[in-house]
Design a protein around this motif. Structure first.
Motif, PDB file in Angstrom:
ATOM      1  N   ASP A   1      -5.847  11.855   4.786  1.00 13.32           N
ATOM      2  CA  ASP A   1      -4.978  10.680   4.884  1.00 13.32           C
ATOM      3  C   ASP A   1      -5.566   9.561   4.023  1.00 13.32           C
ATOM      4  N   THR A   2      -4.789   9.064   3.060  1.00  6.86           N
ATOM      5  CA  THR A   2      -5.296   8.043   2.139  1.00  6.86           C
ATOM      6  C   THR A   2      -4.338   6.859   2.053  1.00  6.86           C
ATOM      7  N   MET A   3      -4.871   5.732   1.604  1.00 10.82           N
ATOM      8  CA  MET A   3      -4.069   4.526   1.364  1.00 10.82           C
ATOM      9  C   MET A   3      -4.504   3.921   0.033  1.00 10.82           C
ATOM     10  N   PHE A   4      -3.537   3.689  -0.857  1.00 20.56           N
ATOM     11  CA  PHE A   4      -3.829   3.158  -2.193  1.00 20.56           C
ATOM     12  C   PHE A   4      -3.124   1.830  -2.393  1.00 20.56           C
TER      13      PHE A   4
ATOM     14  N   SER B   1      -8.205  -2.958  -7.260  1.00 18.94           N
ATOM     15  CA  SER B   1      -7.390  -1.835  -6.805  1.00 18.94           C
ATOM     16  C   SER B   1      -8.269  -1.012  -5.871  1.00 18.94           C
ATOM     17  N   VAL B   2      -7.692  -0.549  -4.767  1.00 13.84           N
ATOM     18  CA  VAL B   2      -8.506   0.079  -3.733  1.00 13.84           C
ATOM     19  C   VAL B   2      -7.861   1.377  -3.254  1.00 13.84           C
ATOM     20  N   LEU B   3      -8.700   2.385  -3.041  1.00 11.74           N
ATOM     21  CA  LEU B   3      -8.248   3.655  -2.483  1.00 11.74           C
ATOM     22  C   LEU B   3      -9.118   3.963  -1.263  1.00 11.74           C
ATOM     23  N   GLY B   4      -8.507   3.925  -0.078  1.00 13.76           N
ATOM     24  CA  GLY B   4      -9.211   4.242   1.158  1.00 13.76           C
ATOM     25  C   GLY B   4      -8.801   5.610   1.667  1.00 13.76           C
TER      26      GLY B   4
ATOM     27  N   LEU C   1      -3.273   8.928 -10.015  1.00 15.07           N
ATOM     28  CA  LEU C   1      -3.196   7.469 -10.098  1.00 15.07           C
ATOM     29  C   LEU C   1      -3.487   6.960 -11.499  1.00 15.07           C
ATOM     30  N   GLY C   2      -4.084   7.784 -12.329  1.00 16.88           N
ATOM     31  CA  GLY C   2      -4.260   7.434 -13.734  1.00 16.88           C
ATOM     32  C   GLY C   2      -5.456   6.559 -14.053  1.00 16.88           C
ATOM     33  N   PHE C   3      -6.470   6.564 -13.215  1.00 17.48           N
ATOM     34  CA  PHE C   3      -7.679   5.794 -13.510  1.00 17.48           C
ATOM     35  C   PHE C   3      -8.674   6.656 -14.281  1.00 17.48           C
ATOM     36  N   LYS C   4      -9.353   6.034 -15.234  1.00 13.49           N
ATOM     37  CA  LYS C   4     -10.458   6.716 -15.887  1.00 13.49           C
ATOM     38  C   LYS C   4     -11.624   6.772 -14.910  1.00 13.49           C
ATOM     39  N   ILE C   5     -12.409   7.826 -14.998  1.00 14.83           N
ATOM     40  CA  ILE C   5     -13.527   7.941 -14.071  1.00 14.83           C
ATOM     41  C   ILE C   5     -14.545   6.831 -14.293  1.00 14.83           C
ATOM     42  N   SER C   6     -14.595   6.305 -15.513  1.00 16.70           N
ATOM     43  CA  SER C   6     -15.513   5.200 -15.805  1.00 16.70           C
ATOM     44  C   SER C   6     -15.018   3.873 -15.249  1.00 16.70           C
ATOM     45  N   ASP C   7     -13.794   3.837 -14.723  1.00 16.32           N
ATOM     46  CA  ASP C   7     -13.247   2.623 -14.102  1.00 16.32           C
ATOM     47  C   ASP C   7     -13.312   2.691 -12.575  1.00 16.32           C
ATOM     48  N   ILE C   8     -14.008   3.683 -12.035  1.00 14.64           N
ATOM     49  CA  ILE C   8     -14.086   3.878 -10.586  1.00 14.64           C
ATOM     50  C   ILE C   8     -15.430   3.398 -10.060  1.00 14.64           C
ATOM     51  N   VAL C   9     -15.378   2.578  -9.010  1.00 23.07           N
ATOM     52  CA  VAL C   9     -16.566   2.155  -8.271  1.00 23.07           C
ATOM     53  C   VAL C   9     -16.477   2.768  -6.877  1.00 23.07           C
ATOM     54  N   VAL C  10     -17.560   3.373  -6.409  1.00 24.10           N
ATOM     55  CA  VAL C  10     -17.582   3.939  -5.061  1.00 24.10           C
ATOM     56  C   VAL C  10     -18.314   2.963  -4.149  1.00 24.10           C
ATOM     57  N   TYR C  11     -17.647   2.582  -3.055  1.00 26.23           N
ATOM     58  CA  TYR C  11     -18.193   1.620  -2.105  1.00 26.23           C
ATOM     59  C   TYR C  11     -18.231   2.259  -0.729  1.00 26.23           C
TER      60      TYR C  11
ATOM     61  N   GLY D   1       0.811  -1.208   0.000  1.00 24.44           N
ATOM     62  CA  GLY D   1       0.000   0.000   0.000  1.00 24.44           C
ATOM     63  C   GLY D   1       0.845   1.260   0.000  1.00 24.44           C
ATOM     64  N   GLN D   2       0.301   2.316  -0.589  1.00 28.78           N
ATOM     65  CA  GLN D   2       0.982   3.608  -0.672  1.00 28.78           C
ATOM     66  C   GLN D   2       0.159   4.643   0.095  1.00 28.78           C
ATOM     67  N   ARG D   3       0.763   5.206   1.117  1.00 25.83           N
ATOM     68  CA  ARG D   3       0.069   6.209   1.931  1.00 25.83           C
ATOM     69  C   ARG D   3       0.370   7.593   1.387  1.00 25.83           C
ATOM     70  N   ASN D   4      -0.669   8.406   1.177  1.00 30.71           N
ATOM     71  CA  ASN D   4      -0.499   9.731   0.594  1.00 30.71           C
ATOM     72  C   ASN D   4      -1.319  10.767   1.332  1.00 30.71           C
ATOM     73  N   LYS D   5      -0.802  11.980   1.340  1.00 39.01           N
ATOM     74  CA  LYS D   5      -1.520  13.122   1.905  1.00 39.01           C
ATOM     75  C   LYS D   5      -2.098  13.946   0.763  1.00 39.01           C
ATOM     76  N   LEU D   6      -3.399  14.215   0.828  1.00 37.62           N
ATOM     77  CA  LEU D   6      -4.068  15.065  -0.154  1.00 37.62           C
ATOM     78  C   LEU D   6      -4.565  16.322   0.551  1.00 37.62           C
ATOM     79  N   VAL D   7      -4.543  17.446  -0.146  1.00 35.64           N
ATOM     80  CA  VAL D   7      -5.009  18.698   0.439  1.00 35.64           C
ATOM     81  C   VAL D   7      -6.320  19.084  -0.230  1.00 35.64           C
ATOM     82  N   ALA D   8      -7.406  19.119   0.548  1.00 36.37           N
ATOM     83  CA  ALA D   8      -8.717  19.492   0.023  1.00 36.37           C
ATOM     84  C   ALA D   8      -8.789  20.995  -0.181  1.00 36.37           C
ATOM     85  N   CYS D   9      -9.837  21.456  -0.859  1.00 33.26           N
ATOM     86  CA  CYS D   9      -9.949  22.878  -1.178  1.00 33.26           C
ATOM     87  C   CYS D   9     -10.140  23.729   0.068  1.00 33.26           C
ATOM     88  N   ASP D  10     -10.570  23.121   1.194  1.00 33.96           N
ATOM     89  CA  ASP D  10     -10.726  23.878   2.434  1.00 33.96           C
ATOM     90  C   ASP D  10      -9.458  23.878   3.277  1.00 33.96           C
ATOM     91  N   GLY D  11      -8.386  23.253   2.768  1.00 39.27           N
ATOM     92  CA  GLY D  11      -7.120  23.214   3.485  1.00 39.27           C
ATOM     93  C   GLY D  11      -6.928  21.994   4.353  1.00 39.27           C
TER      94      GLY D  11
END
Length: 513
Positions: A219-222, A261-264, A297-307, A205-215
């Motif tokens: 915390d994510t894991m891919f 492939s999973v993004l939490g 991450l390079g995924f097409k939006i049509s390849d994304i499932v939201v769970y 897994g790859q842990r990454n920090k993302l910054v939202a528009c509100d600042g």
């Protein structure tokens, strides 16, 4: 040279003492491959929890100590000194000294090599941001307003509203999202560290920090399965956790076992994420997670499932409403609207206050958002759910997942879901076992092949968006069959309680016509 060495030694000693208290200097949680806790580390963890408990209870504690006199005050000071001495012992810990050196180097030079070095430590949220839409100049949809934006409060005349605002931002928010409470997170820390270590060691897994528009920092894991060769690995499942769920130990494990492939990600205020989990912050966090999946991450939006599981249905339904090209959505143990569940746990005399508070500040109306999505949907209902039922787990008809299904079917197929269609679907929903469910289905002699052919014929002739007018010139028997057929395609039953982890065998892609 000796003077420089002395300054360096003093600097290292200061960092060892400050440790956890210094915001820019997180705690060392051990290497991922060394996650067992020694007695000393366990004692430090307990001492830290006691420190937090005394901090939050300090107003009451100070009054109590003042009445009891100086003896207890001296005892309290002794405990704080003991905690400080335990931190000073880090000076003699070679692992901790190495950790400080690597961390300071990572802060100065944001290179991939330094990011990998810091990623070896549990509990360390990397300093190098992986994705910031503003910095990366990507178009973000975070500006999409929620159904009921949070109002601004002005003047002394709004004292009542200000009181409601304060109650919501303190007691109400913590009650709705207990996972944001610091004491709970401290109690769960060993479990979260174990889960984080497992995701990195076993699944790369790859842990990454993302910054939202509100600042807020999210915390994510891919986990990337695209190179494994399996068909599921080409699909990215974005997971939305419950109100006390974390990606380290939450619903992320279900699609992982299925080879996807999973993004939490963690809610604002959960784990390594900053902020508080109010609806707009939640939507902003979900937005940057989707942007990261597409642009980094390079995924097409049509390849994304939201769970999503439970309250995670809010951000999941917001996502498919805002990004209609998303492949599909799976909602497990979720509800249509927060208000009926909030009214269930509050006194009847509070009803006006609860209604105002929920609608103004916590308007988690999942059904209203889901109806704006045209793609495939799967709802998973827990037949012994004790959380999202309004009268109790023994009454499966009080499960708010039923209302979510009925609202969705009524919107998409209004000519089928007439009074008679609703009646037969409610009869089917009253089944709490597979045997009862099959009995209702066979009792109306539903012909699956005929139902599919009718729906396909309608779709081919018109190719229109929902709502459909299919069923308007059909017999009552035909509408009943279609109503039951669609109900079983859009919802699957799982015989268990609310918090039981969903097995991979129960995770399916939603039905497509």
């Amino acid at each position: 040279r000796s003077a420089h060495s002395g300054r360096m030694a003093g600097w290292m000693w200061l960092r060892c003492v400050l440790g956890e208290a210094h915001r820019q200097h997180p705690r060392l949680g051990k290497y991922y491959r060394m996650i067992h806790f020694t007695g000393r580390e366990g004692f430090r963890s307990k001492a830290s929890a006691l420190w937090s408990l005394s901090y939050y209870s300090s107003p009451l504690l100070l009054c109590y100590l003042y009445r009891k006199g100086c003896r207890l005050i001296s005892l309290n000071i002794y405990v704080y000194r003991l905690v400080a001495q335990l931190k000073i012992t880090r000076w003699k810990n070679s692992e901790y000294l190495q950790f400080i050196s690597i961390l300071e180097e990572a802060k100065k030079n944001h290179t991939p090599a330094n990011k990998v070095s810091t990623a070896k430590y549990i509990g360390l949220f990397v300093f190098m941001c992986a994705f910031d839409p503003l910095c990366d100049r990507k178009q973000s949809k975070a500006g999409v307003s929620l159904l009921k934006p949070e109002p601004r409060l002005r003047g002394a005349a709004d004292s009542v509203l200000n009181s409601v605002f304060l109650i919501t931002h303190s007691f109400g928010r913590r009650m709705l999202y207990p996972g944001s409470v610091g004491l709970l997170q401290k109690a769960m820390r060993p479990m979260l560290q174990q889960g984080q270590a497992r995701l990195i060691e076993e699944f790369d897994g790859q842990r990454n920090k993302l910054v939202a528009c509100d600042g807020n920092e999210i915390d994510t894991m891919f986990v990337d399965r695209r190179r494994d060769g399996g068909q599921n690995g080409q699909t990215l499942v974005i997971c939305c956790e419950g109100n006390a769920g974390f990606y380290e130990v939450g619903c992320m494990n279900t699609p992982l076992e299925g080879g996807y492939s999973v993004l939490g990600w963690n809610h604002p205020g959960f784990g390594g994420s900053t902020g508080v989990p109010f609806p707009q912050n939640e939507a902003n966090a979900m937005d940057v997670v989707i942007q990261f999946a597409i642009h980094k991450l390079g995924f097409k939006i049509s390849d994304i499932v939201v769970y999503a599981w439970s309250i995670g249905g809010f951000t999941a339904s917001w996502a498919v409403m805002s990004y209609p090209e998303i492949q599909s959505i799976v909602l497990d143990a979720s509800f249509d609207d927060l208000l009926p569940l909030a009214l269930k746990v509050m006194p009847d005399s509070w009803r006006p206050l609860v209604q105002h508070t929920v609608r103004q500040y916590m308007n988690l109306n999942n059904a209203e958002q889901l109806l704006k999505y045209q793609g495939p949907v799967l709802l998973i209902r827990r037949t012994r759910d004790e959380i999202i039922t309004t009268t109790g787990p023994e009454d499966v008809m009080s499960n708010r997942g039923n209302d979510l299904l009925l609202k969705l079917l009524q919107f998409r197929y209004p000519k089928i879901m007439t009074d008679e269609g609703i009646r037969v679907v409610r009869q089917w929903l009253g089944s709490s076992t597979p045997l009862e469910e099959a009995s209702v289905y066979s009792g109306y002699e539903v012909d699956d092949d005929w139902c599919v052919s009718v729906l396909q014929s309608y779709q081919a002739d018109r190719d229109v968006l929902f709502p459909w007018s299919v069923g308007e010139d059909m017999t009552l028997e035909g509408r009943r069959q279609l109503a039951l057929f669609l109900a079983r395609k859009y919802m699957r039953n799982f015989e268990t309680t609310h918090c039981t982890p969903l097995p991979a065998s129960e995770f399916h892609q939603p039905w497509r016509l």
